[in-house]
Design an enzyme around this catalytic site. Structure first.
Site, PDB file in Angstrom:
ATOM      1  CB  CYS A  12     -34.225 -52.330  45.131  1.00 30.62           C
ATOM      2  SG  CYS A  12     -36.030 -52.344  45.044  1.00 30.62           S
ATOM      3  CB  CYS A  15     -37.226 -47.577  44.703  1.00 27.27           C
ATOM      4  SG  CYS A  15     -37.372 -48.653  46.136  1.00 27.27           S
ATOM      5  CG  ASP A 441     -14.177 -29.274   9.809  1.00 27.68           C
ATOM      6  OD1 ASP A 441     -14.422 -29.082   8.614  1.00 27.68           O
ATOM      7  OD2 ASP A 441     -13.730 -28.398  10.573  1.00 27.68           O
ATOM      8  CG  ASP A 640     -14.991 -25.702  14.290  1.00 25.47           C
ATOM      9  OD1 ASP A 640     -16.204 -25.930  14.205  1.00 25.47           O
ATOM     10  OD2 ASP A 640     -14.383 -24.931  13.530  1.00 25.47           O
ATOM     11  CG  ASP A 644     -17.658 -28.568  11.487  1.00 29.78           C
ATOM     12  OD1 ASP A 644     -17.737 -28.486  10.249  1.00 29.78           O
ATOM     13  OD2 ASP A 644     -16.610 -28.371  12.117  1.00 29.78           O
TER      14      ASP A 644
END
Length: 754
Positions: A12, A15, A441, A640, A644
């Site tokens: 569960c 744990c 961009d 890209d 950037d």
């Protein structure tokens, strides 16, 4: 460094919380996350913490570390007669482990049914205090119920005792604690009633057996449903072919894909899958790349073009040189990204984790108070107190709470991967739906990134074809990007280009060259003025084109102007549509570029963007993103993935374009596998859909426990006579987990189009 371990024996959410805390205590560990849904631990640590240390911390808490790596190579070298050692497929190993667990639970469930169904029938129909008593007491019924309940309690239910004991040794409690306590109290109280009490009524053997059976059924259904949440990974892994045909020593050899090496020449025939990444050296074809990019239209490929492993060759045959093999292929890296995303937590899950850590002890306390109240102040007797306490313990198991977030993230990231959208983690998936602004961009993102010829305007009697032929012939000697665009246009039109001589570049002006003995000038108006070429007749058209952000080049011979050719970086086919979709979603759209204001405004106008940052240097882009983040506004940057990078890192969400390029894979939080800006609104819609599912799951998990526990404790009994039976509580608890997983799986049916 980062280490991933597969863990067995988790029951569960408690744990995973316990193991996360244990791993964080290991010296050298910086961060740890144990995901209950994926059964995996992701640990960031330095060299002072070894894999053995991490495994020991897990095993010390009573859980199992399952080795998913390749089998170790033996120290002794095998003889020539021995077969080569077979490589272990970790995904196949995982599938085998999941199947073994399903088989184990299925056998236990069937065994439990054999004993619990007769016990339920006897207790409900053939005993005086049965819910549907038929008026006839079965002789020896209580003794028979004891015989039927005992194997279920201690053989089928042994796993709950084991889990509860492991939790107790670690000073904590979990779902197994609640189940073991509840059923054990019911079982031993029933033994007291049957063998020691004077009044032989009020036994709960059938309740204990039915609870165990129903919870086991729930775990079995949950395990099968959880398997479906990782379908995306299984399908991606299954895409890769098993063998490849390579050229070695002048011969074609069919070898396992794992044996392909960088530099191998690989042959791909019609209908076959490309085995690894590479570059075509001979032949041409069209490839179905939909499994990687989500794009259904086949892509034409020729010599020099890249090919991606697992894509399907539709028609022609070709030979390519392998450039990436094994874990470095695009497919392998996608699988890795999706796996890592599915193993991470969204911030919203931290709230559920905190609640889970306190939940079980609180429920045990409520159960004890319930027992004491009804046995004493409530004057309902010990039997009534026990049955209400058992109901509280059983109905409160927090499985649904632990599954609410990770199952939705698993399905959401899988759906994204299927559509060519890779989301690196739950945090990115959650953040995307909060975005207020997106910065694009320009070059290579909104535009195609390569200049193309947009206008050919002749002056006088010369035709467009003749004008382009002259310009392309002259520009063949130039290395300028604009020259490439004009030469490419000439070749596209299949023109017969001549060979220019006396080529000369004039910096800041253009070029001059001779063609068939005639000197031509090709460049800007400064070049024309230098050679006293009149351009007045075409000035108006030239200025109009320049206002549109196009670069205008004039062609003249030694005496007169022949015409102009305009070149521009054009916007991508679907850029304007993507911008419109984002604006419709209530998101502000900006464009940022190093180009001048005039060119920037021209491109922005075509894309439907009114907010523009122009003449911005690459290292200044991050500062502009930071300005938009004022007042805690969430901002995404789309680029890209190369120049950037600083802006992508600064943004709350960095979205990298690039058709699966290496840099795009490493940059940003979201990777769009195809150069289609419409995937940006799709990614945001995916985030909104996934977060919607998480909130639904958490709501139902909390509401279920909030309403269920008081009713189970008998809150409504004095006024309305409503009491929740332990059997109904067990069924409800088991099915709550299944409902959460099923709700998450409904994400698969959603469309991402905006």
């Amino acid at each position: 460094m980062k280490t991933e371990l597969t863990i067995g024996g988790m029951h569960c959410a408690s744990c995973s919380t316990l193991l996360t805390k244990a791993l964080k205590k290991v010296p050298g560990v910086q961060e740890a996350n144990v995901n209950y849904a994926t059964e995996r631990a992701t640990v960031e640590h330095n060299s002072s913490a070894t894999v053995a240390d991490l495994s020991a911390a897990i095993e010390k808490r009573g859980y199992e570390v399952i080795n998913m790596e390749d089998e170790p190579t033996p120290q002794n070298t095998p003889s020539q007669s021995e077969e080569p050692r077979k490589k272990v497929d970790p995904y196949e190993l995982r599938a085998q482990r999941e199947k073994a667990e399903v088989d184990r639970l299925t056998k236990l469930f069937h065994l439990s049914l054999i004993f619990s169904v007769p016990a339920l029938i006897i207790g409900m129909f053939f005993m005086t205090d049965g819910l549907f008593y038929v008026g006839w007491d079965m002789p020896g019924a209580m003794g028979l119920l004891f015989v039927l309940a005992t194997p279920v309690q201690f053989i089928v239910g042994w796993q709950f005792y084991k889990g509860a004991w492991a939790a107790l040794k670690n000073g904590t409690s979990n779902m197994d604690t609640l189940i073991a306590m509840g059923t054990t109290v019911a079982y031993f109280y029933s033994i007291y009633i049957v063998f020691y009490a004077m009044e032989k009524t009020g036994q709960y053997f059938e309740a204990a057996t039915t609870i165990i059976t129903l919870i086991l059924m729930g775990k079995l259904l949950e395990l099968k449903a959880k398997g479906k949440t990782s379908d995306a990974i299984k399908k991606l892994v299954g895409l890769s072919p098993k063998t490849a045909t390579v050229l070695r020593g002048g011969k074609e050899l069919k070898i396992p894909i794992d044996d392909v090496k960088v530099g191998d020449l690989v042959i791909v025939k019609p209908g076959e899958k490309v085995p690894v990444d590479g570059v075509i050296v001979e032949g041409h074809s069209s490839l179905d790349e939909s499994m990687i990019t989500g794009e259904s239209i086949p892509v034409g490929k020729k010599k020099g073009d890249d090919v991606i492993g697992a894509t399907i060759n539709k028609h022609g045959s070709f030979t390519f040189k392998a450039t990436k093999v094994g874990a470095n292929t695009t497919l392998s890296r996608i699988v890795k990204l999706v796996e890592e995303a599915q193993g991470t937590k969204a911030p919203i899950q931290r709230f559920a984790d905190v609640v889970s850590s306190y939940f079980v002890p609180t429920i045990i306390g409520i159960a004890i108070l319930t027992l004491l109240f009804w046995s004493t102040l409530g004057n309902m007797g010990v039997g009534f107190g026990i049955i209400t306490a058992v109901s509280v313990l059983v109905i409160a198991c927090p499985c649904a709470l632990g599954l609410a977030t990770p199952t939705a993230i698993m399905v959401g990231t899988g759906l994204g991967a299927k559509n060519g959208i890779l989301i690196k983690g739950g945090e990115a998936l959650e953040m995307a739906h909060k975005l207020k602004a997106i910065v694009f961009d320009k070059t290579g993102t909104i535009t195609n990134g390569e200049p193309v010829v947009t206008d050919i305007i002749p002056v006088g009697k010369i035709s467009q074809k003749a004008l382009l032929t002259l310009a392309a012939s002259i520009e063949q000697g130039s290395e300028h990007p604009l020259a490439d665009a004009i030469v490419a246009k000439g070749k596209q039109e299949k023109l017969a280009l001549g060979k220019a001589t006396s080529f000369q570049a004039v910096p800041g002006h253009g070029i001059q060259a001779k063609l068939k003995g005639i000197t031509y000038y090709f460049g800007n108006d400064k070049l024309m003025a230098k050679h006293k070429i009149a351009v007045k007749s075409i000035e108006k058209q030239m200025h109009t084109l320049e206002r549109e952000g196009k670069t205008v080049m004039l062609l003249a011979n030694g005496r007169e102007l022949l015409g102009l050719i305009a070149v521009a970086d054009t916007i991508k086919e679907h850029s304007a549509q993507a911008v419109k979709q984002l604006q419709k979603m209530g998101i502000d759209v900006y464009m940022i570029t190093g180009d001048n204001e005039r060119t920037a405004q021209a491109i922005a106008k075509q894309a439907g963007i009114s907010k523009v940052f122009a003449s911005v240097l690459p290292d200044q882009k991050a500062a502009y993103v930071k300005k938009l983040q004022k007042d805690d506004a969430k901002v995404a940057m789309v680029g890209d993935g190369i120049n950037d990078s600083p802006a992508l890192a600064q943004a709350d969400i960095g979205i990298a374009m690039g058709s699966g390029t290496d840099v795009a894979m490493e940059t940003g939080n979201v990777v769009l596998m195809k150069d289609d800006l419409r995937d940006v609104p799709k990614a945001i819609r995916l985030s909104r859909l996934t977060m919607g599912k998480i909130k639904q799951n958490l709501f139902w998990a909390f509401i279920y426990n909030t309403l269920g526990v008081p009713i189970a404790a008998g809150l409504l009994y004095p006024t309305f006579g409503i009491l929740l039976s332990p059997i109904i509580a067990g069924a409800a608890m088991a099915l709550s987990s299944v409902s959460v997983v099923t709700n998450s799986l409904l994400l698969k049916t959603k469309k991402l189009e905006v």
